[in-house]
Design a protein around this motif. Structure first.
Motif, PDB file in Angstrom:
ATOM      1  N   UNK A 120       0.834  -1.212   0.000  1.00 15.48           N
ATOM      2  CA  UNK A 120       0.000   0.000   0.000  1.00 15.48           C
ATOM      3  C   UNK A 120       0.864   1.256   0.000  1.00 15.48           C
ATOM      4  N   UNK A 121       0.504   2.213  -0.827  1.00 19.43           N
ATOM      5  CA  UNK A 121       1.167   3.523  -0.824  1.00 19.43           C
ATOM      6  C   UNK A 121       0.104   4.542  -0.396  1.00 19.43           C
ATOM      7  N   UNK A 122       0.066   4.884   0.891  1.00 22.47           N
ATOM      8  CA  UNK A 122      -1.014   5.731   1.424  1.00 22.47           C
ATOM      9  C   UNK A 122      -1.027   7.125   0.812  1.00 22.47           C
ATOM     10  N   UNK A 123      -2.183   7.761   0.926  1.00 21.49           N
ATOM     11  CA  UNK A 123      -2.317   9.124   0.411  1.00 21.49           C
ATOM     12  C   UNK A 123      -3.727   9.620   0.564  1.00 21.49           C
ATOM     13  N   UNK A 124      -4.160  10.404  -0.398  1.00 16.66           N
ATOM     14  CA  UNK A 124      -5.473  11.058  -0.316  1.00 16.66           C
ATOM     15  C   UNK A 124      -6.623  10.058  -0.323  1.00 16.66           C
ATOM     16  N   UNK A 125      -7.653  10.393   0.461  1.00 17.91           N
ATOM     17  CA  UNK A 125      -8.883   9.604   0.491  1.00 17.91           C
ATOM     18  C   UNK A 125     -10.034  10.544   0.810  1.00 17.91           C
ATOM     19  N   UNK A 126     -11.068  10.519  -0.016  1.00 17.15           N
ATOM     20  CA  UNK A 126     -12.228  11.387   0.223  1.00 17.15           C
ATOM     21  C   UNK A 126     -12.894  11.043   1.553  1.00 17.15           C
ATOM     22  N   UNK A 127     -12.845   9.765   1.929  1.00 17.27           N
ATOM     23  CA  UNK A 127     -13.488   9.323   3.169  1.00 17.27           C
ATOM     24  C   UNK A 127     -12.811   9.961   4.385  1.00 17.27           C
ATOM     25  N   UNK A 128     -11.500   9.760   4.526  1.00 19.32           N
ATOM     26  CA  UNK A 128     -10.790  10.304   5.694  1.00 19.32           C
ATOM     27  C   UNK A 128     -10.761  11.829   5.672  1.00 19.32           C
ATOM     28  N   UNK A 129     -10.716  12.420   4.484  1.00 19.89           N
ATOM     29  CA  UNK A 129     -10.722  13.889   4.386  1.00 19.89           C
ATOM     30  C   UNK A 129     -12.032  14.460   4.921  1.00 19.89           C
ATOM     31  N   UNK A 130     -13.137  13.831   4.541  1.00 16.58           N
ATOM     32  CA  UNK A 130     -14.452  14.306   5.000  1.00 16.58           C
ATOM     33  C   UNK A 130     -14.620  14.101   6.502  1.00 16.58           C
ATOM     34  N   UNK A 131     -14.212  12.936   6.998  1.00 22.31           N
ATOM     35  CA  UNK A 131     -14.315  12.645   8.432  1.00 22.31           C
ATOM     36  C   UNK A 131     -13.486  13.635   9.243  1.00 22.31           C
ATOM     37  N   UNK A 132     -12.305  13.982   8.736  1.00 18.11           N
ATOM     38  CA  UNK A 132     -11.372  14.836   9.487  1.00 18.11           C
ATOM     39  C   UNK A 132     -11.923  16.227   9.759  1.00 18.11           C
ATOM     40  N   UNK A 133     -12.823  16.716   8.907  1.00 17.43           N
ATOM     41  CA  UNK A 133     -13.374  18.073   9.097  1.00 17.43           C
ATOM     42  C   UNK A 133     -14.824  18.053   9.582  1.00 17.43           C
ATOM     43  N   UNK A 134     -15.373  16.855   9.801  1.00 16.27           N
ATOM     44  CA  UNK A 134     -16.799  16.754  10.130  1.00 16.27           C
ATOM     45  C   UNK A 134     -17.129  17.255  11.529  1.00 16.27           C
ATOM     46  N   UNK A 135     -16.231  17.016  12.492  1.00 19.48           N
ATOM     47  CA  UNK A 135     -16.541  17.334  13.881  1.00 19.48           C
ATOM     48  C   UNK A 135     -17.410  16.261  14.522  1.00 19.48           C
ATOM     49  N   UNK A 136     -17.675  15.176  13.775  1.00 24.98           N
ATOM     50  CA  UNK A 136     -18.472  14.072  14.297  1.00 24.98           C
ATOM     51  C   UNK A 136     -17.559  13.046  14.968  1.00 24.98           C
ATOM     52  N   UNK A 137     -18.142  11.949  15.394  1.00 26.73           N
ATOM     53  CA  UNK A 137     -17.376  10.872  16.028  1.00 26.73           C
ATOM     54  C   UNK A 137     -16.303  10.338  15.076  1.00 26.73           C
ATOM     55  N   UNK A 138     -15.157   9.929  15.644  1.00 34.14           N
ATOM     56  CA  UNK A 138     -14.112   9.353  14.799  1.00 34.14           C
ATOM     57  C   UNK A 138     -14.369   7.868  14.527  1.00 34.14           C
ATOM     58  N   UNK A 139     -15.462   7.360  15.078  1.00 35.33           N
ATOM     59  CA  UNK A 139     -15.904   6.009  14.739  1.00 35.33           C
ATOM     60  C   UNK A 139     -16.880   6.148  13.574  1.00 35.33           C
ATOM     61  N   UNK A 140     -16.581   5.480  12.473  1.00 34.80           N
ATOM     62  CA  UNK A 140     -17.462   5.646  11.318  1.00 34.80           C
ATOM     63  C   UNK A 140     -17.596   4.351  10.519  1.00 34.80           C
ATOM     64  N   UNK A 141     -18.683   4.290   9.773  1.00 35.96           N
ATOM     65  CA  UNK A 141     -18.933   3.169   8.866  1.00 35.96           C
ATOM     66  C   UNK A 141     -18.952   3.723   7.456  1.00 35.96           C
ATOM     67  N   UNK A 142     -18.090   3.179   6.582  1.00 35.25           N
ATOM     68  CA  UNK A 142     -18.069   3.634   5.196  1.00 35.25           C
ATOM     69  C   UNK A 142     -18.982   2.734   4.364  1.00 35.25           C
ATOM     70  N   UNK A 143     -20.013   3.327   3.793  1.00 35.64           N
ATOM     71  CA  UNK A 143     -21.022   2.578   3.053  1.00 35.64           C
ATOM     72  C   UNK A 143     -20.658   2.423   1.576  1.00 35.64           C
ATOM     73  N   UNK A 144     -20.027   3.448   0.995  1.00 42.33           N
ATOM     74  CA  UNK A 144     -19.739   3.419  -0.434  1.00 42.33           C
ATOM     75  C   UNK A 144     -20.828   4.122  -1.225  1.00 42.33           C
ATOM     76  N   UNK A 145     -21.043   3.700  -2.462  1.00 42.96           N
ATOM     77  CA  UNK A 145     -22.056   4.315  -3.316  1.00 42.96           C
ATOM     78  C   UNK A 145     -23.449   3.757  -3.020  1.00 42.96           C
ATOM     79  N   UNK A 146     -24.459   4.600  -3.179  1.00 41.54           N
ATOM     80  CA  UNK A 146     -25.840   4.169  -2.996  1.00 41.54           C
ATOM     81  C   UNK A 146     -26.194   3.110  -4.047  1.00 41.54           C
TER      82      UNK A 146
END
Length: 287
Positions: A120-146
Protein backbone atom coordinates in the motif's frame (compact mmCIF):
# COMPACT_ATOMS: atom_id res chain seq x y z
CA UNK A 1 13.73 8.08 17.22
CA UNK A 2 15.14 8.87 13.76
CA UNK A 3 13.57 6.95 10.92
CA UNK A 4 15.97 5.28 8.52
CA UNK A 5 14.68 6.43 5.15
CA UNK A 6 17.38 4.43 3.36
CA UNK A 7 16.20 1.13 4.85
CA UNK A 8 16.00 -1.66 2.27
CA UNK A 9 12.32 -2.07 3.16
CA UNK A 10 11.71 1.31 1.49
CA UNK A 11 13.17 0.25 -1.85
CA UNK A 12 10.75 -0.44 -4.69
CA UNK A 13 10.63 -4.21 -5.20
CA UNK A 14 8.69 -6.16 -7.80
CA UNK A 15 5.02 -6.66 -6.99
CA UNK A 16 1.71 -4.80 -7.00
CA UNK A 17 1.56 -1.30 -5.51
CA UNK A 18 -1.80 0.18 -4.51
CA UNK A 19 -1.02 3.87 -5.01
CA UNK A 20 -3.24 6.64 -3.67
CA UNK A 21 -3.56 9.65 -5.98
CA UNK A 22 -4.97 13.16 -5.33
CA UNK A 23 -8.75 13.54 -5.02
CA UNK A 24 -8.57 16.92 -6.75
CA UNK A 25 -5.53 19.09 -6.17
CA UNK A 26 -2.56 17.38 -7.87
CA UNK A 27 -0.18 18.89 -5.30
CA UNK A 28 -1.60 16.47 -2.71
CA UNK A 29 0.31 13.52 -4.17
CA UNK A 30 3.00 12.10 -1.85
CA UNK A 31 6.71 11.97 -2.65
CA UNK A 32 6.66 8.20 -2.22
CA UNK A 33 3.76 7.84 -4.68
CA UNK A 34 5.75 9.78 -7.30
CA UNK A 35 8.81 7.60 -6.67
CA UNK A 36 6.86 4.35 -6.98
CA UNK A 37 5.01 5.47 -10.12
CA UNK A 38 8.28 6.51 -11.76
CA UNK A 39 9.84 3.12 -11.03
CA UNK A 40 6.77 1.19 -12.13
CA UNK A 41 6.98 -0.76 -15.39
CA UNK A 42 3.23 -0.53 -15.77
CA UNK A 43 0.50 1.61 -14.21
CA UNK A 44 -3.05 0.24 -14.19
CA UNK A 45 -5.60 3.07 -14.29
CA UNK A 46 -9.32 3.70 -14.76
CA UNK A 47 -9.24 6.46 -17.38
CA UNK A 48 -5.95 6.92 -19.28
CA UNK A 49 -6.81 10.55 -20.09
CA UNK A 50 -7.18 11.49 -16.42
CA UNK A 51 -4.13 9.48 -15.33
CA UNK A 52 -1.96 10.89 -18.15
CA UNK A 53 -2.53 14.40 -16.77
CA UNK A 54 -1.19 13.25 -13.41
CA UNK A 55 1.80 11.38 -14.86
CA UNK A 56 2.70 14.25 -17.21
CA UNK A 57 2.59 16.72 -14.31
CA UNK A 58 5.34 14.78 -12.49
CA UNK A 59 7.25 13.61 -15.58
CA UNK A 60 6.37 9.95 -15.06
CA UNK A 61 6.98 7.85 -18.18
CA UNK A 62 5.57 4.50 -17.03
CA UNK A 63 3.25 2.67 -19.45
CA UNK A 64 -0.47 3.06 -18.74
CA UNK A 65 -2.86 0.11 -18.99
CA UNK A 66 -6.64 0.79 -18.80
CA UNK A 67 -8.10 -1.19 -15.90
CA UNK A 68 -11.70 -0.30 -15.06
CA UNK A 69 -14.83 -2.11 -13.86
CA UNK A 70 -15.72 -3.17 -17.43
CA UNK A 71 -12.42 -4.88 -18.27
CA UNK A 72 -10.68 -5.75 -14.97
CA UNK A 73 -11.72 -9.42 -15.15
CA UNK A 74 -10.58 -9.66 -18.77
CA UNK A 75 -7.22 -8.07 -17.82
CA UNK A 76 -6.64 -10.38 -14.87
CA UNK A 77 -4.58 -13.18 -16.44
CA UNK A 78 -2.44 -10.71 -18.41
CA UNK A 79 -1.65 -8.59 -15.32
CA UNK A 80 -0.89 -11.65 -13.18
CA UNK A 81 1.49 -12.91 -15.87
CA UNK A 82 3.27 -9.53 -15.86
CA UNK A 83 3.56 -9.61 -12.06
CA UNK A 84 4.90 -13.18 -12.09
CA UNK A 85 7.63 -11.95 -14.43
CA UNK A 86 8.91 -9.77 -11.54
CA UNK A 87 7.79 -6.45 -12.95
CA UNK A 88 6.77 -3.47 -10.80
CA UNK A 89 3.06 -2.72 -11.34
CA UNK A 90 1.08 0.12 -9.76
CA UNK A 91 -2.67 0.34 -9.51
CA UNK A 92 -4.24 3.80 -9.35
CA UNK A 93 -7.80 5.11 -9.58
CA UNK A 94 -8.99 8.38 -11.11
CA UNK A 95 -8.87 9.92 -7.63
CA UNK A 96 -8.11 8.73 -4.13
CA UNK A 97 -7.22 5.26 -2.88
CA UNK A 98 -7.79 2.30 -5.23
CA UNK A 99 -10.22 -0.50 -4.29
CA UNK A 100 -12.20 1.92 -2.04
CA UNK A 101 -15.42 1.91 -4.13
CA UNK A 102 -13.11 1.62 -7.17
CA UNK A 103 -11.69 -1.35 -9.13
CA UNK A 104 -8.92 -3.28 -7.36
CA UNK A 105 -10.35 -6.00 -5.12
CA UNK A 106 -10.46 -8.63 -7.91
CA UNK A 107 -6.78 -8.13 -8.76
CA UNK A 108 -5.70 -7.98 -5.11
CA UNK A 109 -7.43 -11.29 -4.33
CA UNK A 110 -5.85 -12.94 -7.37
CA UNK A 111 -2.43 -11.70 -6.24
CA UNK A 112 -3.03 -13.24 -2.82
CA UNK A 113 -3.87 -16.58 -4.44
CA UNK A 114 -0.67 -16.40 -6.51
CA UNK A 115 1.44 -15.27 -3.54
CA UNK A 116 2.37 -11.99 -5.28
CA UNK A 117 3.53 -9.20 -2.96
CA UNK A 118 1.13 -6.28 -2.51
CA UNK A 119 2.25 -2.91 -1.10
CA UNK A 120 0.00 0.00 0.00
CA UNK A 121 1.17 3.52 -0.82
CA UNK A 122 -1.01 5.73 1.42
CA UNK A 123 -2.32 9.12 0.41
CA UNK A 124 -5.47 11.06 -0.32
CA UNK A 125 -8.88 9.60 0.49
CA UNK A 126 -12.23 11.39 0.22
CA UNK A 127 -13.49 9.32 3.17
CA UNK A 128 -10.79 10.30 5.69
CA UNK A 129 -10.72 13.89 4.39
CA UNK A 130 -14.45 14.31 5.00
CA UNK A 131 -14.32 12.65 8.43
CA UNK A 132 -11.37 14.84 9.49
CA UNK A 133 -13.37 18.07 9.10
CA UNK A 134 -16.80 16.75 10.13
CA UNK A 135 -16.54 17.33 13.88
CA UNK A 136 -18.47 14.07 14.30
CA UNK A 137 -17.38 10.87 16.03
CA UNK A 138 -14.11 9.35 14.80
CA UNK A 139 -15.90 6.01 14.74
CA UNK A 140 -17.46 5.65 11.32
CA UNK A 141 -18.93 3.17 8.87
CA UNK A 142 -18.07 3.63 5.20
CA UNK A 143 -21.02 2.58 3.05
CA UNK A 144 -19.74 3.42 -0.43
CA UNK A 145 -22.06 4.32 -3.32
CA UNK A 146 -25.84 4.17 -3.00
CA UNK A 147 -27.46 1.14 -4.67
CA UNK A 148 -29.56 1.72 -7.78
CA UNK A 149 -32.77 0.25 -6.37
CA UNK A 150 -34.66 2.30 -3.80
CA UNK A 151 -35.90 -0.81 -1.97
CA UNK A 152 -32.32 -1.91 -1.36
CA UNK A 153 -31.46 1.57 -0.10
CA UNK A 154 -34.29 1.48 2.46
CA UNK A 155 -33.22 -1.98 3.57
CA UNK A 156 -29.63 -0.80 4.11
CA UNK A 157 -30.64 2.46 5.81
CA UNK A 158 -32.67 0.50 8.33
CA UNK A 159 -29.48 -1.35 9.33
CA UNK A 160 -27.24 1.73 9.23
CA UNK A 161 -29.60 3.83 11.37
CA UNK A 162 -29.03 1.63 14.43
CA UNK A 163 -25.23 1.86 14.28
CA UNK A 164 -23.73 4.04 17.02
CA UNK A 165 -21.28 5.80 14.73
CA UNK A 166 -21.31 8.23 11.83
CA UNK A 167 -21.92 6.98 8.29
CA UNK A 168 -19.99 8.03 5.17
CA UNK A 169 -21.14 7.49 1.62
CA UNK A 170 -20.53 8.59 -1.96
CA UNK A 171 -23.44 9.74 -4.11
CA UNK A 172 -24.27 11.80 -7.19
CA UNK A 173 -26.22 15.04 -6.60
CA UNK A 174 -29.13 13.71 -8.67
CA UNK A 175 -29.36 10.53 -6.61
CA UNK A 176 -28.95 12.56 -3.40
CA UNK A 177 -32.00 14.67 -4.30
CA UNK A 178 -34.05 11.51 -4.84
CA UNK A 179 -32.93 10.04 -1.51
CA UNK A 180 -33.63 12.99 0.81
CA UNK A 181 -36.96 11.56 1.95
CA UNK A 182 -35.29 8.31 3.05
CA UNK A 183 -32.36 10.15 4.68
CA UNK A 184 -34.82 12.23 6.74
CA UNK A 185 -36.85 9.20 7.70
CA UNK A 186 -33.92 7.16 9.03
CA UNK A 187 -31.52 9.88 10.26
CA UNK A 188 -33.84 12.74 11.24
CA UNK A 189 -32.21 13.86 14.51
CA UNK A 190 -28.67 13.89 13.15
CA UNK A 191 -26.35 16.39 11.52
CA UNK A 192 -25.00 16.04 8.00
CA UNK A 193 -21.88 17.25 6.17
CA UNK A 194 -22.00 17.37 2.37
CA UNK A 195 -18.58 17.72 0.70
CA UNK A 196 -18.41 18.74 -2.94
CA UNK A 197 -15.34 19.12 -5.16
CA UNK A 198 -12.95 18.57 -2.22
CA UNK A 199 -9.47 20.13 -2.67
CA UNK A 200 -10.54 21.68 -5.98
CA UNK A 201 -11.08 25.36 -6.83
CA UNK A 202 -14.84 25.26 -6.26
CA UNK A 203 -14.82 23.03 -3.18
CA UNK A 204 -17.90 23.43 -0.99
CA UNK A 205 -18.88 22.14 2.45
CA UNK A 206 -22.53 22.19 3.51
CA UNK A 207 -23.27 21.63 7.21
CA UNK A 208 -26.90 21.28 8.21
CA UNK A 209 -29.31 19.33 10.39
CA UNK A 210 -30.88 16.42 8.52
CA UNK A 211 -34.42 17.74 9.17
CA UNK A 212 -33.49 20.97 7.30
CA UNK A 213 -32.25 19.17 4.17
CA UNK A 214 -33.51 20.51 0.86
CA UNK A 215 -32.80 19.24 -2.69
CA UNK A 216 -30.15 20.93 -4.83
CA UNK A 217 -31.94 23.36 -7.15
CA UNK A 218 -29.61 22.34 -9.98
CA UNK A 219 -27.36 19.30 -10.05
CA UNK A 220 -23.79 20.40 -9.22
CA UNK A 221 -20.93 18.61 -10.99
CA UNK A 222 -19.05 15.68 -9.51
CA UNK A 223 -19.72 13.13 -6.81
CA UNK A 224 -20.62 14.14 -3.26
CA UNK A 225 -18.97 12.72 -0.15
CA UNK A 226 -21.57 12.79 2.61
CA UNK A 227 -21.11 12.23 6.35
CA UNK A 228 -24.09 11.69 8.67
CA UNK A 229 -23.32 12.19 12.35
CA UNK A 230 -23.54 9.51 15.03
CA UNK A 231 -26.85 8.80 16.77
CA UNK A 232 -28.12 11.54 19.07
CA UNK A 233 -28.44 10.49 22.69
CA UNK A 234 -32.18 10.91 23.12
CA UNK A 235 -32.89 11.70 26.76
CA UNK A 236 -36.58 12.03 25.98
CA UNK A 237 -36.88 8.94 23.83
CA UNK A 238 -39.50 7.49 26.20
CA UNK A 239 -41.81 10.48 25.64
CA UNK A 240 -44.54 9.72 23.13
CA UNK A 241 -47.09 11.84 21.33
CA UNK A 242 -50.12 12.82 23.38
CA UNK A 243 -53.59 12.43 21.94
CA UNK A 244 -53.89 16.24 21.83
CA UNK A 245 -50.70 16.42 19.75
CA UNK A 246 -52.01 13.77 17.39
CA UNK A 247 -55.26 15.70 16.89
CA UNK A 248 -53.32 18.89 16.13
CA UNK A 249 -51.21 17.04 13.60
CA UNK A 250 -54.27 15.52 11.96
CA UNK A 251 -55.72 19.00 11.48
CA UNK A 252 -52.46 20.39 10.03
CA UNK A 253 -51.49 17.44 7.82
CA UNK A 254 -53.59 18.61 4.84
CA UNK A 255 -52.32 22.18 4.95
CA UNK A 256 -48.65 22.00 6.00
CA UNK A 257 -45.62 19.97 5.04
CA UNK A 258 -44.25 17.26 7.34
CA UNK A 259 -41.19 19.42 7.99
CA UNK A 260 -43.29 22.43 9.04
CA UNK A 261 -45.48 20.32 11.33
CA UNK A 262 -42.42 18.69 12.93
CA UNK A 263 -40.87 22.12 13.60
CA UNK A 264 -44.11 23.53 15.05
CA UNK A 265 -44.88 20.62 17.39
CA UNK A 266 -41.29 20.35 18.63
CA UNK A 267 -41.29 24.06 19.64
CA UNK A 268 -43.71 23.48 22.52
CA UNK A 269 -43.05 19.78 23.18
CA UNK A 270 -40.20 17.59 24.45
CA UNK A 271 -41.10 14.84 22.02
CA UNK A 272 -38.20 13.81 19.72
CA UNK A 273 -38.56 15.17 16.19
CA UNK A 274 -38.26 11.66 14.80
CA UNK A 275 -41.39 10.61 16.71
CA UNK A 276 -43.35 13.54 15.27
CA UNK A 277 -41.97 13.04 11.76
CA UNK A 278 -42.80 9.31 11.73
CA UNK A 279 -46.37 9.95 12.89
CA UNK A 280 -46.86 12.55 10.12
CA UNK A 281 -45.43 10.11 7.60
CA UNK A 282 -47.80 7.41 8.80
CA UNK A 283 -50.80 9.73 8.31
CA UNK A 284 -49.62 10.67 4.81
CA UNK A 285 -49.20 7.03 3.83
CA UNK A 286 -52.66 6.12 5.09
CA UNK A 287 -54.29 8.45 2.58
Amino acid sequence: MILDTENTNNKVKSGLYIVSTPIGNLSDITLRAIEVLKKSDYVLCEDTRISKNLLDRFDIKSKLIPNHKFNEKKNLSKVIEILKSNYIVSLISDAGTPSISDPGAILINECLINKIDIFPIPGASAVSSAISISGFSDKYFFYGFFPQKQNKLKEDFEKLAILDCCVVFFISPKKFNKSIKEIKHYFLDRKILICREMTKFYEEFIRINVDKLEPFKSDPKGELTVVISEKTKEKNSSIILKESDKKNIQMMIKKLSIKDITDLISQYSDIPKKEIYNYCLKLKNEK
